[in-house]
Design a protein around this motif. Structure first.
Motif, mmCIF file in Angstrom:
data_model
loop_
_atom_site.group_PDB
_atom_site.id
_atom_site.type_symbol
_atom_site.label_atom_id
_atom_site.label_comp_id
_atom_site.label_asym_id
_atom_site.label_seq_id
_atom_site.Cartn_x
_atom_site.Cartn_y
_atom_site.Cartn_z
ATOM 1 N N ASN A 60 17.720 -29.118 -57.972
ATOM 2 C CA ASN A 60 16.577 -28.502 -58.885
ATOM 3 C C ASN A 60 16.329 -29.275 -60.358
ATOM 4 O O ASN A 60 17.372 -29.667 -60.854
ATOM 5 C CB ASN A 60 17.082 -27.109 -59.081
ATOM 6 C CG ASN A 60 17.119 -26.096 -58.190
ATOM 7 O OD1 ASN A 60 16.113 -25.970 -57.303
ATOM 8 N ND2 ASN A 60 18.410 -25.685 -57.468
ATOM 9 N N TRP A 61 15.093 -29.004 -60.837
ATOM 10 C CA TRP A 61 14.730 -29.702 -61.897
ATOM 11 C C TRP A 61 15.179 -28.332 -63.299
ATOM 12 O O TRP A 61 14.983 -27.316 -62.992
ATOM 13 C CB TRP A 61 13.218 -29.630 -62.106
ATOM 14 C CG TRP A 61 12.679 -30.796 -61.432
ATOM 15 C CD1 TRP A 61 12.192 -30.877 -60.026
ATOM 16 C CD2 TRP A 61 12.669 -32.371 -61.544
ATOM 17 N NE1 TRP A 61 11.870 -31.935 -59.791
ATOM 18 C CE2 TRP A 61 11.983 -32.770 -60.697
ATOM 19 C CE3 TRP A 61 13.460 -33.081 -62.944
ATOM 20 C CZ2 TRP A 61 11.913 -34.202 -60.458
ATOM 21 C CZ3 TRP A 61 12.895 -34.131 -62.623
ATOM 22 C CH2 TRP A 61 12.512 -34.828 -61.433
ATOM 23 N N ILE A 62 15.839 -29.136 -64.253
ATOM 24 C CA ILE A 62 16.027 -28.330 -65.409
ATOM 25 C C ILE A 62 15.636 -29.265 -66.665
ATOM 26 O O ILE A 62 15.728 -30.426 -66.712
ATOM 27 C CB ILE A 62 17.608 -28.077 -65.428
ATOM 28 C CG1 ILE A 62 18.276 -29.159 -65.604
ATOM 29 C CG2 ILE A 62 18.000 -26.964 -64.245
ATOM 30 C CD1 ILE A 62 19.643 -28.897 -65.917
ATOM 31 N N CYS A 63 15.598 -28.337 -67.651
ATOM 32 C CA CYS A 63 14.958 -29.029 -69.067
ATOM 33 C C CYS A 63 16.301 -28.817 -69.860
ATOM 34 O O CYS A 63 16.656 -27.790 -70.029
ATOM 35 C CB CYS A 63 13.532 -28.336 -69.543
ATOM 36 S SG CYS A 63 13.068 -29.051 -71.077
ATOM 37 N N ILE A 64 16.484 -30.061 -70.377
ATOM 38 C CA ILE A 64 17.688 -30.091 -71.252
ATOM 39 C C ILE A 64 17.060 -30.813 -72.427
ATOM 40 O O ILE A 64 16.738 -32.062 -72.508
ATOM 41 C CB ILE A 64 18.723 -30.799 -70.858
ATOM 42 C CG1 ILE A 64 19.279 -30.236 -69.559
ATOM 43 C CG2 ILE A 64 19.823 -30.907 -71.891
ATOM 44 C CD1 ILE A 64 20.384 -31.120 -68.800
ATOM 45 N N ASN A 66 14.308 -32.322 -74.549
ATOM 46 C CA ASN A 66 13.102 -32.719 -74.172
ATOM 47 C C ASN A 66 12.883 -33.399 -72.821
ATOM 48 O O ASN A 66 12.109 -33.994 -72.723
ATOM 49 C CB ASN A 66 12.618 -33.646 -75.423
ATOM 50 C CG ASN A 66 12.651 -33.230 -76.825
ATOM 51 O OD1 ASN A 66 12.848 -32.090 -76.825
ATOM 52 N ND2 ASN A 66 12.069 -33.878 -77.622
ATOM 53 N N MET A 67 14.070 -33.329 -72.102
ATOM 54 C CA MET A 67 14.137 -34.154 -70.961
ATOM 55 C C MET A 67 14.247 -33.357 -69.643
ATOM 56 O O MET A 67 15.256 -32.212 -69.884
ATOM 57 C CB MET A 67 15.474 -35.050 -71.172
ATOM 58 C CG MET A 67 15.846 -35.971 -70.078
ATOM 59 S SD MET A 67 17.191 -36.961 -70.569
ATOM 60 C CE MET A 67 18.288 -36.119 -71.665
ATOM 61 N N PHE A 68 13.577 -33.799 -68.674
ATOM 62 C CA PHE A 68 13.889 -33.140 -67.134
ATOM 63 C C PHE A 68 14.862 -33.728 -66.419
ATOM 64 O O PHE A 68 14.556 -35.034 -66.496
ATOM 65 C CB PHE A 68 12.455 -32.874 -66.655
ATOM 66 C CG PHE A 68 11.596 -31.839 -67.148
ATOM 67 C CD1 PHE A 68 11.798 -30.553 -66.804
ATOM 68 C CD2 PHE A 68 10.746 -31.878 -68.265
ATOM 69 C CE1 PHE A 68 10.707 -29.540 -67.290
ATOM 70 C CE2 PHE A 68 10.045 -31.099 -68.833
ATOM 71 C CZ PHE A 68 10.047 -29.861 -68.180
ATOM 72 N N MET A 69 15.619 -33.057 -65.918
ATOM 73 C CA MET A 69 16.570 -33.825 -64.907
ATOM 74 C C MET A 69 16.756 -32.921 -63.801
ATOM 75 O O MET A 69 16.520 -31.757 -63.600
ATOM 76 C CB MET A 69 17.975 -33.878 -65.407
ATOM 77 C CG MET A 69 17.927 -34.486 -67.061
ATOM 78 S SD MET A 69 19.637 -34.363 -67.729
ATOM 79 C CE MET A 69 20.609 -35.420 -66.631
ATOM 80 N N ARG A 70 17.018 -33.787 -62.713
ATOM 81 C CA ARG A 70 17.144 -33.188 -61.258
ATOM 82 C C ARG A 70 18.534 -33.117 -61.083
ATOM 83 O O ARG A 70 18.997 -34.425 -60.501
ATOM 84 C CB ARG A 70 16.146 -33.899 -60.078
ATOM 85 C CG ARG A 70 16.105 -33.173 -58.824
ATOM 86 C CD ARG A 70 14.916 -33.677 -58.153
ATOM 87 N NE ARG A 70 14.841 -32.836 -57.094
ATOM 88 C CZ ARG A 70 14.073 -33.011 -55.972
ATOM 89 N NH1 ARG A 70 13.224 -34.025 -55.998
ATOM 90 N NH2 ARG A 70 13.881 -32.027 -55.123
#
Length: 149
Positions: A60-64, A66-70
């Motif tokens: 899943n994509w999460i926003c941490i 300013n950055m999006f991580m899968r």
């Protein structure tokens, strides 16, 4: 005459400061409440809509910040459910939800006093119902006992 103008000006400054303080607290409550609801929605989304097979394979994509991580879903859910910081510093944790609830409660309680202070400055009556507090569990038990329930 100059003294009365200065008193009027000081009075208006006090009223404006009190009103501005109330408005800023209301805005802060709105922002914290939106953040709390967004966190709640995210937690609920991760806790539902998954089968065991999906839980091990889905990323899943999460926003941490300013950055999006899968990331794999189990890592995300695990780090949300744990009350400690992990390798990924996810912003929505249960402890943050409790902290947001506490901050909102404190702001709302302080807001009552500020509104009453503004009413005093404007020579208005105290707002009815602002100092009402809910009954405790012991008080509810006593009420039920008195009613025979």
């Amino acid at each position: 005459m100059a003294l009365s103008v200065e008193k009027i000006q000081q009075y208006l400054v006090e009223v404006e400061e009190a009103a501005e303080d109330i408005i800023s607290d209301q805005q802060e409550i709105i922002c914290l409440d939106r953040r709390r609801n967004t966190n709640r929605e995210a937690l609920r989304q991760f806790q539902t809509k998954s089968t065991e097979k999906q839980a091990t394979t889905t990323k899943n994509w999460i926003c941490i910040g300013n950055m999006f991580m899968r990331l794999p879903k189990p890592h995300i859910v695990e780090s949300i459910e744990r009350d400690e910081e992990t390798v990924i510093n996810i912003k929505f944790t249960f402890s943050e939800q409790k902290q947001l609830d506490t901050e909102i409660k404190n702001l709302r309680n302080g807001l009552r006093n500020k509104v009453n202070r503004l009413n005093d400055l404007e020579d208005k009556q105290e707002t009815i119902g602002t100092n009402i507090k809910p009954l405790t569990q012991e008080e509810w038990k006593a009420v039920r006992k008195a009613l025979g329930n």
